[in-house]
Design an enzyme around this catalytic site. Structure first.
Site, PDB file in Angstrom:
ATOM      1  N   SER A 189     -23.000  -1.930  48.608  1.00  0.00           N
ATOM      2  CA  SER A 189     -23.817  -2.050  47.412  1.00  0.00           C
ATOM      3  C   SER A 189     -25.160  -1.452  47.738  1.00  0.00           C
ATOM      4  CB  SER A 189     -23.958  -3.529  47.044  1.00  0.00           C
ATOM      5  OG  SER A 189     -25.042  -3.702  46.163  1.00  0.00           O
ATOM      6  N   ARG A 191      16.563   7.867  14.731  1.00  0.00           N
ATOM      7  CA  ARG A 191      15.303   8.262  15.403  1.00  0.00           C
ATOM      8  C   ARG A 191      14.185   7.422  14.827  1.00  0.00           C
ATOM      9  NH1 ARG A 191      15.326  13.789  15.703  1.00  0.00           N
ATOM     10  NH2 ARG A 191      17.043  12.973  16.943  1.00  0.00           N
TER      11      ARG A 191
END
Lengths: 440, 440, 440, 440
Positions: free
Chosen positions: D266, D305
């Site tokens: 950090s 489909r």
């Protein structure tokens, strides 16, 4: 709400509090029996425990209420069971086990019973689809893509598609039943320390007592089994929702090709034939999806026992099993005595004046005119047919380019001669089904 | 399974079959009353219907069973209600309505009761958080990011964060209660044709009778209300899971900063203090997530009434309401009398030998040494502290670059002086809470 | 895959890596500006930082790659930004902030831009629905429940239903845009300790700089905003999927009541009119559902910064915003120039030989024959009509009980006179829409 | 957003637009080759098509843009491919196929490549877990349930648990790779009508060309394969999230038993060791969950489909594959060179002054004092230890009831002698792993 409306009574019972209570007692009994066989606790204690493990002697509601404090139902059950036997046997109740051992093992027992029921319903749906596929192998109907008529197919092929999806999607559930329902036994943190070096042996005997699998090691926070079970249930009900959707679409007033034989009436609309079985199959499948998402989403459990994730499984597992059965039962109802109107199928197929033959005509013409030429010619004819209201055949016949070819337009426009491998695929689907059925 | 383990009895009741049955009867009664007020049906019929709408006169189980055929529970209820009144009144039962009008309106009534209960539990959780925030505004503890100690914070600020999340996330539920619970009345396909030109008037009176909102038009397949309700419940329980998670993490043996006052014991492990309230809050929140996903995922319903999507809502709505209450009740239990160990908080904060002060020291040094120089110096000291086991202060004090600055290292390393706006934020959170409470 | 197929380019851009990078730079710039205004850092530093915050000067790909080590993209960006300014200014880059402050603030900026675009698309869909509702207020068509023709409705009422759902479901998004997009600024653990007692002031100025809300306190692990945003997007797209579904159903070959003007063709099937806009609206809405489930399911984040939950938000938020825009754009396309075939609507309504008038006839007859008698008579006539192929009118006319009543059967069977409050509801929907539009 | 931050480059590539484009071209090439082998199209056409199927010759972006009109990317690709060959060959491009044949087959090819990569990452994670299990089979540590120390376990057993979950959860993926990746070939509606009676033969050759399975029949709307794939990916990443969670919990500042070797630093907090690999594993697993929910939830596709459901699969499938790889790569990183601090483990185990031995002491004493007496005695001692700060041993030793028993308290309180079957289970886990590895 109104679970009975969705779920068959036998599945409601198989996943009820009473069923869980019974399964937990089974687990306690089997544990004591296994430990007695291993010489760890006295045989007399195991017998006393077995005698006390009668579900009717326990109050499921009180167990649940007391379980709220402990965060699980096994803890109060163990206390109640100890009170139900004498002090000597009481000492050996739950010997070396942790609450999760009992709840997880009970979950597997509950799942086993419920899966059997679900597979039974699924088999019925398969059988019905197989009959439809066989009976309607030559029943021509419109194949529809994006809800538009495309080219002809058969109702048999549609049912064969349902069948294959059922056969293939039930495999996961059958696999779990056969291979993945395992006892849980690890004690407080998975080492079975109180059983010293006899842990593995007791696990084996425990599994033997219950007819469940013996896991490689305790799975307190390896929830793969639970995730697989959730996923298998979710996968198994998907085809049921698809069947429900197809039936509802085919049963539309404007389509009218099938009707549920037990269609729901309406008090105010006497003409309605509601595809209620289909609707319930879809509705149940959605519940399974929701419950399965809980089961899959709760698998990352902390260290040796989860804080929340584990507890989240119980309602979701019960719900997933119950509604999977509901979906299968509803789909079975939708297909039971399904009224198939093959005349209407033929009529709908011709309703576009032969437009579903456009592909075929285009193919045939392309041999003479090349692909672009054929596509253009047919497109123009289709466009004319749309506006004129005349059939595609009529529009094509008037075209000199077609005329010159002396094609067998009538044959070309007959859908029953343009079904390709439909029947072959039906045969293959039925063969797959029979093979799979024999394998079981 | 063992729903009572998770859900408070009052919420189980509010979402039970009996509650739905009662709500459907309320809807039928109100419909008749509204139609009588509008002069559409005789007042005497409305009175007879009202008199017959006693839940205890109907068998919820039989209704559910019969509902299976119709695909909804209103259809058999209407039949039973007609039988319960004389022929004249029977003619006017359910006049002009469709089953969905009754079920949807009942859903809103069930939701209203349940939301009241949930908001009550949430208020208790808020109140507890507010007390903790106020009482611990100066209680320094380690702020932890990615589960690593970062810099100091206060327990009051943590509780204030819980409070703000609760206040803000309950708004959706409060908004729905106030604005979005509407009657459903559209008749067979949303036109209210049997009421001729009186439809809108009857809708208004119907809403008045039940104290629900009047919708712009029937919402049979506009399920925005249901989606909003599902989402609001899901959002409202998120902070409860977060509280459960934080409490469980703080209650870890190695952290020991809080303990649930009603922590669960263990029969075999007398030293355990299981954060059971936290675990159940997390478990319940997950159920809500699953049920809400069903509610949101079922909204695309066909034409004027859905085939499956609508029916899917009932179990999911009941479950989402019940377990939202369960989550709130569990979080309330987790926080009730929460044991806060501020000494342990201080001790943990110092356990790293002052590493949580690294940021501050780095900031202070950067004024003298520039950012990169300061960062390098502190990083080296941190690294030495890690391996030497000595404190950061000790390691820094030995550094001539620090020594030269004559910094007030002791002050710099005192976490209680490095809390920035923590107290201001606590005040703002409490102010927001009070404003919101007053607004209700 | 092929995101461009689903998502409008402007939304792809608004949610791209470049957009996030730009938003993070905006946040850094605004932070420095706010701190300079508060006198915490030198104005010259803020200016230098502002000058360096040019997106084109940074490599998004390299930032992402480097972000993998830190677990977030802000950390490498801050490093790169420090390198882009001189040492003096570099000291003040990101002053007092934590990576999450920047990423969360950037998320709000990205969301703001994307929401604007989405609302724009939604407004277009609303406008189109309003036009359809108005234009077709008298266009009778079959109302369909469970996909069965029930009673007549109008296409205007159907479009009005879409409109109301859009108006009501977009409110959540508009509320978030107006009230819930807030800056994030809390420093390492939410106390803003490096800013000493100036934290709240800087937050206010930071919010001012960016035109975002000022939160009551940092919300690093209060993810209510994110959950609300996820839910609002999910809710807002639900009606779009419903519109897509209805259009696709109405466009079915056998129904043929509407067609998308930009329907998709097929290379092999020249007659197909695929409702592609509808299909894409449905497909996009599903993506939003999936992404929103991630956003809602990740809210329980540990202590002062989540380990996984926070990071999970980024792809899901980008996806939810992008596909919400995709859904709206697709629905807009589906409705743009929608071809409405009112003749076919009338024809379909009559196709059942008047069965959709059964309810009305039953109502009328019940005044003379009582409810059961009327229902029986009509049911018999319906049954005869089904098998005879004759119309309901014909079957009724032959019945002496009907004959005796000298009813105006012809009127009764005319759907255009049985539309109840359809037009009133259309008016109310349009009024709601206009009010809402004016309120914005 | 910043997908590269989460997903390894090779998986981003394997699921990119370019990869899909390449796979679609592979499918077209293989189709032509199969048809040429079957004598249906000229060999020269197949050769010309093969020569044209070079991904670099096509513009993925343009394909996607054009695909928006057709609703799928295959339609414009086929057009482009026809243009890339001469007229004669152009006629035979895509012969008899439908767009979905190409897209679905491409999906299987994309999945195959991605699954290989994912399995490779998973194997690395397995290998690392196996090493840890073996190396730490005797490393005692606290077993933790509901985040409370319970009884001792070993780090080896914990790693063995990870290993078993990985071995068992990857099976689904391996099964799909081996058995379920099938070509799609059905033509416009699944009958392969243009291929007349040669359909099945061409499907077989097509499958052979691509090394994919031959399905029983076309699966255009039997999405079981897709659902299975989604579920398998979701199941396979669950253990990775669990590993991430455990590592992050063990790496907590207050626990400190492990640290990621590549922990994230950090910029402002030099002492932080963020478990970034763990966080990313969790974050990626959540994306998979979201994408998988789309895949499972889209399976009920209409007739031959789907209208929306099919199209919804593409982004979700790409995302699920990519982030599954991301999760595995992140977990691999988390475990690579994992720093295991066995001293700290021992220290934490003793930190409670022997409370984790309470179970064992209670067991031992119950042989002399009976279960209730032993539990009472130990509970009292535990309670005294809590308040006195003295160890459990000290508190027990002072008790005359214990003293009278002359127990070996020291041994009883030594965690290394209370590990039960831990080592046996580790052996079984390793054996399972090796067997499974050999089976592949």
């Amino acid at each position: 709400m109104f679970a009975r409306l969705f779920v068959p009574v036998e599945l409601l019972e198989a996943t009820s509090d009473a069923a869980w209570l019974g399964a937990m007692l089974d687990a306690e009994r089997a544990l004591a029996a296994a430990e007695a066989r291993a010489g760890i606790i006295p045989a007399s204690a195991a017998e006393a425990i077995a005698a006390a493990c009668r579900p009717e002697a326990f109050d499921a509601e009180a167990i649940a209420d007391a379980g709220r404090s402990a965060g699980n139902p096994a803890e109060p059950l163990v206390r109640a069971l100890r009170e139900a036997v004498d002090d000597e046997a009481g000492r050996y109740v739950h010997w070396g086990a942790t609450s999760q051992d009992i709840v997880d093992t009970a979950a597997m027992l509950v799942a086993r019973t419920a899966i059997e029921l679900i597979l039974g319903f699924l088999d019925d749906v398969c059988e019905r689809c197989a009959s439809l596929a066989d009976a309607h192998r030559s029943t021509a109907m419109a194949g529809r893509t994006l809800l538009q008529q495309a080219v002809p197919t058969t109702f048999g092929l549609k049912a064969a598609g349902w069948l294959v999806s059922l056969v293939e999607s039930r495999r996961g559930l059958a696999y779990i039943r056969a291979e993945r329902l395992a006892v849980q036994l690890g004690g407080a943190a998975g080492t079975l320390a109180p059983l010293e070096d006899r842990g593995a042996e007791v696990v084996r005997l425990f599994a033997e007592e219950l007819g469940l699998q013996e896991p490689a090691m305790p799975w307190h926070t390896d929830r793969t089994r639970i995730a697989e079970l959730g996923a298998a249930l979710d996968i198994a009900v998907r085809p049921l929702a698809k069947i429900g959707l197809d039936v509802a679409l085919l049963a539309q007033t404007e389509v009218g090709e099938v009707a549920e034989s037990k269609a729901g009436g309406s008090s105010t609309l006497p003409h309605k034939r509601n595809p209620v079985g289909s609707a319930l199959a879809i509705a149940c499948a959605r519940q399974v999806e929701g419950h399965a998402s809980v089961l899959l989403g709760s698998t990352a459990q902390e260290h040796e026992r989860g804080v929340g994730g584990w507890q989240a499984e119980w309602p979701a597992l019960s719900g997933a099993l119950a509604y999977a059965g509901g979906a299968a039962a509803a789909a079975r109802r939708a297909l039971e005595g399904l009224v198939v109107d093959s005349d209407r199928m033929a009529q709908n197929l011709n309703a576009t004046g032969g437009l579903t033959a456009a592909e075929r005509v285009s193919f045939l013409l392309s041999e003479h005119l090349g692909r672009p030429g054929a596509h253009e010619l047919v497109s123009e004819a289709v466009e004319r047919a749309r506006t004129s209201g005349r059939s595609l055949a009529d529009e094509l016949e008037g075209d000199p380019r077609v005329d010159a070819l002396h094609m067998e337009l009538e044959t070309a426009l007959d859908p029953s001669t343009y079904l390709g491998s439909a029947e072959t695929f039906v045969d293959r689907a039925l063969e797959l089904y029979r093979e799979e059925a024999n394998r079981q």
